[in-house]
Design an enzyme around this catalytic site. Sequence first.
Site, PDB file in Angstrom:
ATOM      1  N   ASP A  21       0.835  -1.201   0.000  1.00 56.72           N
ATOM      2  CA  ASP A  21       0.000   0.000   0.000  1.00 56.72           C
ATOM      3  C   ASP A  21       0.871   1.253   0.000  1.00 56.72           C
ATOM      4  O   ASP A  21       1.973   1.254   0.556  1.00 56.72           O
ATOM      5  CB  ASP A  21      -0.899  -0.028   1.250  1.00 56.72           C
ATOM      6  N   ASN A  69     -10.458  -3.063  -6.558  1.00 58.78           N
ATOM      7  CA  ASN A  69      -9.620  -2.161  -7.367  1.00 58.78           C
ATOM      8  C   ASN A  69     -10.171  -1.913  -8.778  1.00 58.78           C
ATOM      9  O   ASN A  69      -9.782  -0.959  -9.443  1.00 58.78           O
ATOM     10  CB  ASN A  69      -8.173  -2.681  -7.475  1.00 58.78           C
ATOM     11  N   ARG A 189       1.664  -4.948   6.209  1.00 55.79           N
ATOM     12  CA  ARG A 189       0.975  -3.907   5.435  1.00 55.79           C
ATOM     13  C   ARG A 189       1.788  -2.618   5.528  1.00 55.79           C
ATOM     14  O   ARG A 189       2.159  -2.187   6.619  1.00 55.79           O
ATOM     15  CB  ARG A 189      -0.447  -3.658   5.944  1.00 55.79           C
TER      16      ARG A 189
HETATM   17  C1  FPP Z   1      -1.513   0.065  -3.462  1.00 56.43           C
HETATM   18  O1  FPP Z   1      -1.107   1.414  -3.527  1.00 56.43           O
HETATM   19  C2  FPP Z   1      -1.017  -0.729  -4.569  1.00 56.43           C
HETATM   20  C3  FPP Z   1      -1.784  -1.368  -5.511  1.00 56.43           C
HETATM   21  C4  FPP Z   1      -3.249  -1.305  -5.535  1.00 56.43           C
HETATM   22  C5  FPP Z   1      -1.207  -2.152  -6.586  1.00 56.43           C
HETATM   23  C6  FPP Z   1       0.060  -2.873  -6.279  1.00 56.43           C
HETATM   24  C7  FPP Z   1       0.763  -3.059  -7.552  1.00 56.43           C
HETATM   25  C8  FPP Z   1       2.086  -3.029  -7.732  1.00 56.43           C
HETATM   26  C9  FPP Z   1       3.059  -2.896  -6.648  1.00 56.43           C
HETATM   27  C10 FPP Z   1       2.642  -3.103  -9.088  1.00 56.43           C
HETATM   28  C11 FPP Z   1       2.297  -4.304  -9.853  1.00 56.43           C
HETATM   29  C12 FPP Z   1       2.556  -5.552  -9.124  1.00 56.43           C
HETATM   30  C13 FPP Z   1       2.987  -6.683  -9.703  1.00 56.43           C
HETATM   31  C14 FPP Z   1       3.094  -7.920  -8.893  1.00 56.43           C
HETATM   32  C15 FPP Z   1       3.371  -6.723 -11.104  1.00 56.43           C
HETATM   33  P1  FPP Z   1      -2.238   2.497  -3.676  1.00 56.43           P
HETATM   34  O2  FPP Z   1      -2.432   2.769  -5.107  1.00 56.43           O
HETATM   35  O3  FPP Z   1      -3.475   2.044  -2.949  1.00 56.43           O
HETATM   36  O4  FPP Z   1      -1.594   3.714  -2.944  1.00 56.43           O
HETATM   37  P2  FPP Z   1      -2.350   4.863  -2.118  1.00 56.43           P
HETATM   38  O5  FPP Z   1      -3.075   4.189  -1.009  1.00 56.43           O
HETATM   39  O6  FPP Z   1      -1.228   5.715  -1.641  1.00 56.43           O
HETATM   40  O7  FPP Z   1      -3.251   5.550  -3.070  1.00 56.43           O
END
Ligand code: FPP
Length: 249
Positions: A21, A69, A189
């Site tokens: 996250d 998502n 997390r």
């Molecule tokens: C959360 O950060 C992250 C995600 C929803 C996606 C995770 C994806 C990756 C790390 C890249 C792709 C992964 C692979 C395995 C190829 P957020 O967007 O919720 O951040 P925020 O809470 O700060 O908005």
Amino acid sequence: MSLKEQIDLTRLPKHIAVIMDGNGRWAKQKGMNRIFGHTNGVNAVRETAEACAELGVEYLTMYAFSAENWNRPQLEVSALMTLLLKTINGELKTLLKNDIRLGAIGDIDSLPKGVAKELREAIEKTSHCKRMELILALSYGAKNEMVRAVKQIALKVQSGETSLHDINENLITENLYTAGRPDPELLIRTSGEKRVSNFLLWQLAYAEFYFTDVFWPEFNKEELYKAVIEFQNRERRFGKTSEQLATGK
Ligand code: FPP
């Protein structure tokens, strides 16, 4: 003593689960867009997988895309799918070289066709690898996973393959996406959020939870070591008393 040296290799968690996250907030801090955060998040995935394999962790499950998502802006969803596809293609050689098996949990059929195909092929091509399984949770939701398990079991009861009497914890476990893997012992997390967000609700029953303020793109091997050290400093009682654990009675 380095962080890595402080880890007792005989008491490693067999299975670590990670809620990645903070990609968006990390990017915003840098005056960049959210996609930049996700792109840099891939480096942290690589570092974490490498650190776990080097230590001897057997299963690593990463929450890469939740069922919820899909509600993000269309542009972000398609960027994440493109990134996923690129990462699977780009990392396949490394996975094979390091003897790491790829796995996936979630509603894989709901992913874009090309992504689902590449993912299934990579899973197949690495299926003989023994060192660790890297499991990507994609279009995953724990409540949905349980509904699916209940339906599968109901069908088996209906067809006479199993009976009401045979429904127990094991049968439910065997009907989850995670069937055949041990439950995670440690959940990490990042980004300071302290929620479980519909992730592995059944499987985390006895897991230790570790929260860090570090945003996902900045998570690395040293951060992983800190989580494992904290895990090893906790007393896991499984409902017993400290005295029972000390005397083994
Ligand atoms: C959360 O950060 C992250 C995600 C929803 C996606 C995770 C994806 C990756 C790390 C890249 C792709 C992964 C692979 C395995 C190829 P957020 O967007 O919720 O951040 P925020 O809470 O700060 O908005």
